[in-house]
Write a protein that holds these residues in place. Structure first.
Motif, PDB file in Angstrom:
ATOM      1  N   GLY A 145       0.795  -1.228   0.000  1.00 11.43           N
ATOM      2  CA  GLY A 145       0.000   0.000   0.000  1.00 11.43           C
ATOM      3  C   GLY A 145       0.822   1.269   0.000  1.00 11.43           C
ATOM      4  O   GLY A 145       0.280   2.373   0.124  1.00 11.43           O
ATOM      5  N   CYS A 146       2.151   1.127  -0.145  1.00 12.80           N
ATOM      6  CA  CYS A 146       2.992   2.316  -0.313  1.00 12.80           C
ATOM      7  C   CYS A 146       2.626   3.012  -1.621  1.00 12.80           C
ATOM      8  O   CYS A 146       2.195   2.377  -2.582  1.00 12.80           O
ATOM      9  CB  CYS A 146       4.469   1.929  -0.368  1.00 12.80           C
ATOM     10  SG  CYS A 146       5.183   1.342   1.167  1.00 12.80           S
ATOM     11  N   ALA A 147       2.817   4.319  -1.674  1.00  8.43           N
ATOM     12  CA  ALA A 147       2.584   5.057  -2.907  1.00  8.43           C
ATOM     13  C   ALA A 147       3.772   4.857  -3.842  1.00  8.43           C
ATOM     14  O   ALA A 147       4.919   5.109  -3.464  1.00  8.43           O
ATOM     15  CB  ALA A 147       2.403   6.538  -2.613  1.00  8.43           C
ATOM     16  N   MET A 148       3.496   4.394  -5.041  1.00 12.72           N
ATOM     17  CA  MET A 148       4.535   4.224  -6.052  1.00 12.72           C
ATOM     18  C   MET A 148       4.797   5.582  -6.702  1.00 12.72           C
ATOM     19  O   MET A 148       3.879   6.194  -7.256  1.00 12.72           O
ATOM     20  CB  MET A 148       4.056   3.215  -7.104  1.00 12.72           C
ATOM     21  CG  MET A 148       5.050   2.945  -8.197  1.00 12.72           C
ATOM     22  SD  MET A 148       6.430   1.968  -7.589  1.00 12.72           S
ATOM     23  CE  MET A 148       7.330   1.722  -9.116  1.00 12.72           C
ATOM     24  N   VAL A 149       6.029   6.081  -6.632  1.00 11.02           N
ATOM     25  CA  VAL A 149       6.293   7.440  -7.109  1.00 11.02           C
ATOM     26  C   VAL A 149       7.267   7.481  -8.280  1.00 11.02           C
ATOM     27  O   VAL A 149       7.860   8.520  -8.562  1.00 11.02           O
ATOM     28  CB  VAL A 149       6.774   8.359  -5.965  1.00 11.02           C
ATOM     29  CG1 VAL A 149       5.650   8.602  -4.978  1.00 11.02           C
ATOM     30  CG2 VAL A 149       8.006   7.809  -5.269  1.00 11.02           C
ATOM     31  N   ASN A 150       7.421   6.352  -8.977  1.00  6.63           N
ATOM     32  CA  ASN A 150       8.103   6.405 -10.269  1.00  6.63           C
ATOM     33  C   ASN A 150       7.191   7.088 -11.282  1.00  6.63           C
ATOM     34  O   ASN A 150       6.046   7.434 -10.983  1.00  6.63           O
ATOM     35  CB  ASN A 150       8.471   4.996 -10.739  1.00  6.63           C
ATOM     36  CG  ASN A 150       9.731   4.485 -10.078  1.00  6.63           C
ATOM     37  OD1 ASN A 150       9.679   3.794  -9.062  1.00  6.63           O
ATOM     38  ND2 ASN A 150      10.880   4.831 -10.634  1.00  6.63           N
ATOM     39  N   SER A 151       7.661   7.244 -12.509  1.00  7.32           N
ATOM     40  CA  SER A 151       6.867   7.957 -13.514  1.00  7.32           C
ATOM     41  C   SER A 151       5.666   7.159 -14.000  1.00  7.32           C
ATOM     42  O   SER A 151       4.882   7.662 -14.807  1.00  7.32           O
ATOM     43  CB  SER A 151       7.747   8.389 -14.691  1.00  7.32           C
ATOM     44  OG  SER A 151       8.422   7.298 -15.255  1.00  7.32           O
ATOM     45  N   VAL A 152       5.488   5.911 -13.518  1.00  6.81           N
ATOM     46  CA  VAL A 152       4.217   5.222 -13.758  1.00  6.81           C
ATOM     47  C   VAL A 152       3.104   5.906 -12.976  1.00  6.81           C
ATOM     48  O   VAL A 152       1.922   5.715 -13.277  1.00  6.81           O
ATOM     49  CB  VAL A 152       4.300   3.729 -13.364  1.00  6.81           C
ATOM     50  CG1 VAL A 152       5.275   2.991 -14.263  1.00  6.81           C
ATOM     51  CG2 VAL A 152       4.694   3.550 -11.896  1.00  6.81           C
TER      52      VAL A 152
END
Length: 346
Positions: A145-152
């Protein structure tokens, strides 16, 4: 002021969006007269190394982190060749939330690794390349449930549009060409979207050609096939299977631009030229566009007199070891005026 405040009306900001701000954006658009004369064009460098974590990533990261907090997320995760990890860690630290970064083991410039660690991120070195690290980060985000902060993360690319708006605000128009390094391929499409948005708003009357430059050892968009073992001195663009390839191809196709590959030797020579003739120290990946412009000039394919902006994506201090390997050592002298005068007379 920061990107979220300055361009609030153009961004997906609500009353519930936290006011995340490290005073990112408003980076200088530097005229480069000596390099312009060398190339026969009007060249400007958008020096993204002046952002708080030293790269362009801060433009999108500020929005990605703000929207993650708005959505109730309390940790962020990313894979990185270095700059994304530094940016994610910086913004996470500013908001007091954990940050997990996955890096390809032994493939990240020391300056970027030091940043992530100093900002307090939990750094995980993956025995594999960036593309595998990205797969793991995405899987980890889904499980935790971490926020994915790559450019996806779509907010990353929306925030990065602000670079195009700033260029147009300073020039009063769009450039003829927009030259940019291409790694995971999100930034070129973000700039293209930004230019298009400004044109729809009537702030500019035409669009630039989008010219994307990759390192020859990591050039899947140039050669139109994945590169399973990417290798280049330009670590920030050492990516063999870019996640935003489809967006980048669309930006280049729609703008009448092109992708081009440059060698490591050409990149390092461009880094030297930019520093020695422009007074700007940018990391190797940032210098791929200048290397490409120099290559096109040699090939007779660089139109005379056009206005070109190139995106200098990261500060040269991110990777000082590479720079030091290309230049001479300091001259040592005894502490006497005679010794000094001998050197000054050379």
């Amino acid at each position: 002021m920061g990107v979220l405040r300055h361009y609030r009306e153009l961004l997906p900001i609500t009353d519930k969006t936290p006011d995340v701000n490290l005073e990112e954006g408003m980076t200088p658009l530097i005229p480069l007269p000596r390099v312009s004369k060398r190339l026969g064009i009007n060249l400007y460098g958008k020096f993204e190394g002046c952002n708080p974590s030293g790269s362009f990533k801060d433009r999108g990261m500020v929005l990605a982190v703000a929207k993650a907090l708005e959505d109730g997320k309390r940790a962020v995760i990313c894979a990185s060749t270095g700059n994304t990890s530094a940016s994610a860690a910086a913004y996470a630290a500013s908001q007091g939330i954990p940050c997990f970064v996955l890096l390809p083991a032994g493939k990240v410039a020391l300056g970027k690794l030091a940043q992530a660690l100093m900002y307090g991120a939990k750094v995980i070195a993956v025995k594999g390349n960036f593309d595998r690290a990205l797969e793991l980060a995405r899987e980890g985000a889904e499980k935790t449930g971490c926020a994915m902060v790559n450019s996806v993360n779509p907010y990353r690319l929306i925030g990065q549009r602000s670079g195009a708006w700033e260029i147009c605000d300073v020039l009063g128009k769009a450039p003829d060409w927009h030259a940019i390094p291409v790694g995971n391929a999100g930034n070129i499409s973000a700039y293209w979207a930004g230019y298009n948005e400004y044109k729809k708003l009537g702030k500019i009357d035409r669009l630039p050609r989008m010219m994307g430059f990759q390192a020859d050892g990591a050039a899947p968009l140039v050669y139109n096939k994945p590169c399973p073992n990417p290798e280049t001195v330009a670590t920030a663009i050492r990516i063999g299977n870019p996640v935003s390839a489809h967006l980048a191809r669309a930006a280049v196709s729609e703008s009448g631009g092109e992708f081009n590959a440059v060698t490591d030797a050409q990149i390092l020579e461009a880094q030297r030229v930019l520093a020695a003739e422009g007074g700007v120290f940018a990391e190797p990946a940032s210098c791929a566009p200048l290397a490409g412009l120099m290559k096109l000039k040699t090939e007779g394919r660089l139109p005379e007199g056009i206005t070109v902006t190139m995106i200098l994506t990261g500060n040269g201090l991110k990777d000082p070891d590479t720079a030091m390997s290309q230049v001479g050592k300091p001259i040592e002298i005894n502490d006497t005026l005679d010794d000094l005068m001998r050197v000054l007379g050379e």
